[in-house]
Enzyme design. Structure first.
Site, PDB file in Angstrom:
ATOM      1  N   ARG A 149      42.942  39.550  37.424  1.00 56.80           N
ATOM      2  CA  ARG A 149      44.024  40.065  36.564  1.00 56.80           C
ATOM      3  C   ARG A 149      44.450  41.420  37.133  1.00 56.80           C
ATOM      4  NH1 ARG A 149      41.696  44.205  36.224  1.00 56.80           N
ATOM      5  NH2 ARG A 149      43.311  44.831  34.765  1.00 56.80           N
ATOM      6  N   GLY A 150      45.532  41.965  36.551  1.00 54.47           N
ATOM      7  CA  GLY A 150      46.105  43.177  37.124  1.00 54.47           C
ATOM      8  C   GLY A 150      47.243  42.758  38.048  1.00 54.47           C
ATOM      9  N   ALA A 151      48.423  43.363  37.849  1.00 58.25           N
ATOM     10  CA  ALA A 151      49.636  42.866  38.513  1.00 58.25           C
ATOM     11  C   ALA A 151      49.515  42.739  40.044  1.00 58.25           C
ATOM     12  CB  ALA A 151      50.823  43.752  38.122  1.00 58.25           C
ATOM     13  N   ARG A 173      51.266  33.302  35.049  1.00 63.70           N
ATOM     14  CA  ARG A 173      51.364  34.342  34.004  1.00 63.70           C
ATOM     15  C   ARG A 173      52.783  34.903  34.069  1.00 63.70           C
ATOM     16  NH1 ARG A 173      46.640  38.686  33.373  1.00 63.70           N
ATOM     17  NH2 ARG A 173      47.482  38.883  31.266  1.00 63.70           N
ATOM     18  N   ASN A 215      53.373  47.293  30.262  1.00 65.94           N
ATOM     19  CA  ASN A 215      51.945  47.415  30.629  1.00 65.94           C
ATOM     20  C   ASN A 215      51.118  46.882  29.463  1.00 65.94           C
ATOM     21  OD1 ASN A 215      49.926  48.244  32.540  1.00 65.94           O
ATOM     22  ND2 ASN A 215      49.424  49.933  31.190  1.00 65.94           N
ATOM     23  N   LYS A 216      49.822  46.907  29.637  1.00 70.77           N
ATOM     24  CA  LYS A 216      48.884  46.372  28.658  1.00 70.77           C
ATOM     25  C   LYS A 216      49.198  46.844  27.239  1.00 70.77           C
ATOM     26  CE  LYS A 216      46.328  44.008  29.157  1.00 70.77           C
ATOM     27  NZ  LYS A 216      46.635  42.590  28.886  1.00 70.77           N
ATOM     28  N   GLN A 219      39.248  45.535  29.313  1.00 73.19           N
ATOM     29  CA  GLN A 219      39.408  45.892  30.727  1.00 73.19           C
ATOM     30  C   GLN A 219      38.957  47.337  30.981  1.00 73.19           C
ATOM     31  OE1 GLN A 219      41.728  44.267  28.930  1.00 73.19           O
ATOM     32  NE2 GLN A 219      42.949  42.891  30.174  1.00 73.19           N
ATOM     33  N   ASP A 258      52.893  46.342  34.785  1.00 69.76           N
ATOM     34  CA  ASP A 258      53.080  44.941  35.186  1.00 69.76           C
ATOM     35  C   ASP A 258      54.508  44.668  35.628  1.00 69.76           C
ATOM     36  OD1 ASP A 258      50.687  44.959  33.227  1.00 69.76           O
ATOM     37  OD2 ASP A 258      50.524  43.140  34.444  1.00 69.76           O
TER      38      ASP A 258
HETATM   39  O1  MRU Z   1      46.089  41.370  31.258  1.00 72.20           O
HETATM   40  P1  MRU Z   1      45.792  42.156  32.493  1.00 72.20           P
HETATM   41  O2  MRU Z   1      44.374  42.607  32.582  1.00 72.20           O
HETATM   42  O3  MRU Z   1      46.271  41.439  33.733  1.00 72.20           O
HETATM   43  O4  MRU Z   1      46.673  43.467  32.359  1.00 72.20           O
HETATM   44  C1  MRU Z   1      46.643  44.402  33.396  1.00 72.20           C
HETATM   45  C2  MRU Z   1      47.439  45.614  33.124  1.00 72.20           C
HETATM   46  O5  MRU Z   1      48.123  45.722  32.140  1.00 72.20           O
HETATM   47  C3  MRU Z   1      47.442  46.673  34.194  1.00 72.20           C
HETATM   48  O6  MRU Z   1      47.570  47.941  33.637  1.00 72.20           O
HETATM   49  C4  MRU Z   1      48.640  46.417  35.137  1.00 72.20           C
HETATM   50  O7  MRU Z   1      48.634  45.104  35.593  1.00 72.20           O
HETATM   51  C5  MRU Z   1      48.634  47.331  36.291  1.00 72.20           C
HETATM   52  S1  MRU Z   1      47.311  46.960  37.399  1.00 72.20           S
HETATM   53  C6  MRU Z   1      47.421  47.985  38.749  1.00 72.20           C
END
Ligand code: MRU
Length: 361
Positions: free
Chosen positions: A60-62, A103, A263-264, A212, A253
């Protein structure tokens, strides 16, 4: 081809965590659902399984999702190595359409698949075999990965300049090595400030429901010998009021053309609180996270996940049977609350419309 170069770059930058591996035509992911209790690697040889890993949060994470999708598409090309021309492209298009749906919010996924699709189309036109197209794509996926980690390190260097000499820095979710090719965007800026000799106290919000922050951000920082303090998500306001937070740094994201930042879930309320307390709210993201075709954050698709994720903690149900749930997993922070956007190509400042246009011109 293997990932030796990435390991060397990460090690030189002081990061010991890389969430993916590429070895002998197979892709491996560190299962982030199990951290920090267990470090388990899963091997992938099929594109559809890689898409499933993205959907199921193994990775996970963009930026990490983008790199993973790129290698997933290399596997798609290897599956079609016996095909040529139109037949190869038909297989490719089917797998690409499947991959981009894994996603919806992080634009890096679509960006990476489109980048490989362009390379595949050019290679196919030259009349080479599917096997040769797969080799060209492997090199392109490696380039995406290498650009990502080098870009993160540059963001760390540039972003460090925005952090006071001595500061409490709050971050939300995990935008670190685990969320990228091996260094981090928001955590990259924090790593950069620490490397620059600044006196930084790092605060990580736990980030329900996937934790996370408490599971991943804390794990990678501790592993790299950096001190970190975990806060419950609701603590940001009080910590700011007490003067313990002097800067907020988060990842993203997707960033719209006007500077709105997805973002999250929970990021938006931190940004509102930061403005209330006159604290800089900094976003760190590679250029691949900026979506110049998305005029504002209003049109960004916000992923909605199963309600089970919020009524249970570590497999134990905590809410009464029969409750309704709303599990929106990202939010959008309006550009007006964002102090600066750190990219590998420079630091963007408001007004973001013109700065984003300039970046893409
Ligand atoms: O649901 P996730 O864990 O994929 O969400 C991740 C985030 O929101 C991060 O802050 C974002 O992707 C930036 S990662 C460098």
């Amino acid at each position: 081809m293997n990932d030796r170069i990435i390991q060397d770059i990460a090690a030189e930058a002081g990061s010991s965590v890389i969430p993916m591996r590429w070895e002998k035509g197979c892709f491996y992911l560190l299962d982030q659902r199990l951290l920090p209790a267990e470090e388990k690697w899963i091997k992938y040889t099929r594109a559809r399984d890689v898409a499933g890993a993205i959907t199921d949060m193994v990775v996970r994470g963009a930026p990490a999702i983008g790199i993973t999708a790129a290698f997933g598409m290399v596997l798609a090309a290897r599956e079609a190595s016996g095909l040529e021309g139109r037949e190869f492209l038909e297989h490719w298009d089917r797998e690409a359409a499947y991959m981009v749906k894994a996603r919806p919010t992080a634009v890096n996924l679509k960006w990476a698949v489109q980048r490989l699709s362009r390379v595949a189309a050019v290679a196919v036109q030259t009349g080479v075999t599917g096997r040769e197209v797969a080799e060209v794509l492997e090199a392109e996926a490696m380039a995406i990965w290498e650009d990502d980690i080098r870009g993160n390190i540059e963001m760390g260097r540039l972003g460090a300049g925005l952090i006071p000499e001595s500061a409490g820095v709050l971050t939300h979710c995990n935008a670190g090595a685990l969320a990228t090719g091996g260094y981090g965007t928001a955590l990259g800026v924090i790593r950069g400030a620490v490397t620059a000799g600044k006196n930084i106290k790092i605060y990580a919000e736990e980030t329900r429901p996937w934790f996370q922050g408490s599971r991943l951000t804390a794990w990678e920082l501790i592993r790299d010998k950096m001190e970190v303090t975990i806060l419950v998500d609701n603590a940001a306001g009080l910590m700011m009021k007490l003067g313990k937070i002097n800067a907020v740094v988060v990842g993203s994201d997707r960033i719209a053309a006007n500077g709105d930042v997805a973002n999250k879930i929970g990021t938006y309320q931190v940004a509102v609180l930061a403005r209330r307390h006159n604290i800089p709210f900094i976003v760190a993201a590679p250029v691949s996270t900026i979506d110049p075709d998305m005029p504002s954050g209003d049109a960004i698709e916000i992923e909605k996940r199963a309600g089970d994720e919020i009524v249970s903690v570590c497999g134990t149900r905590i809410a009464a049977k029969g409750v309704k749930t709303e599990n929106l997993v990202f939010d959008v922070t309006p550009a007006e609350l964002v102090t600066a956007i750190v990219t590998e190509k420079g630091v963007l400042e408001p007004p973001y419309g013109p700065s984003v246009r300039k970046l893409f011109s």
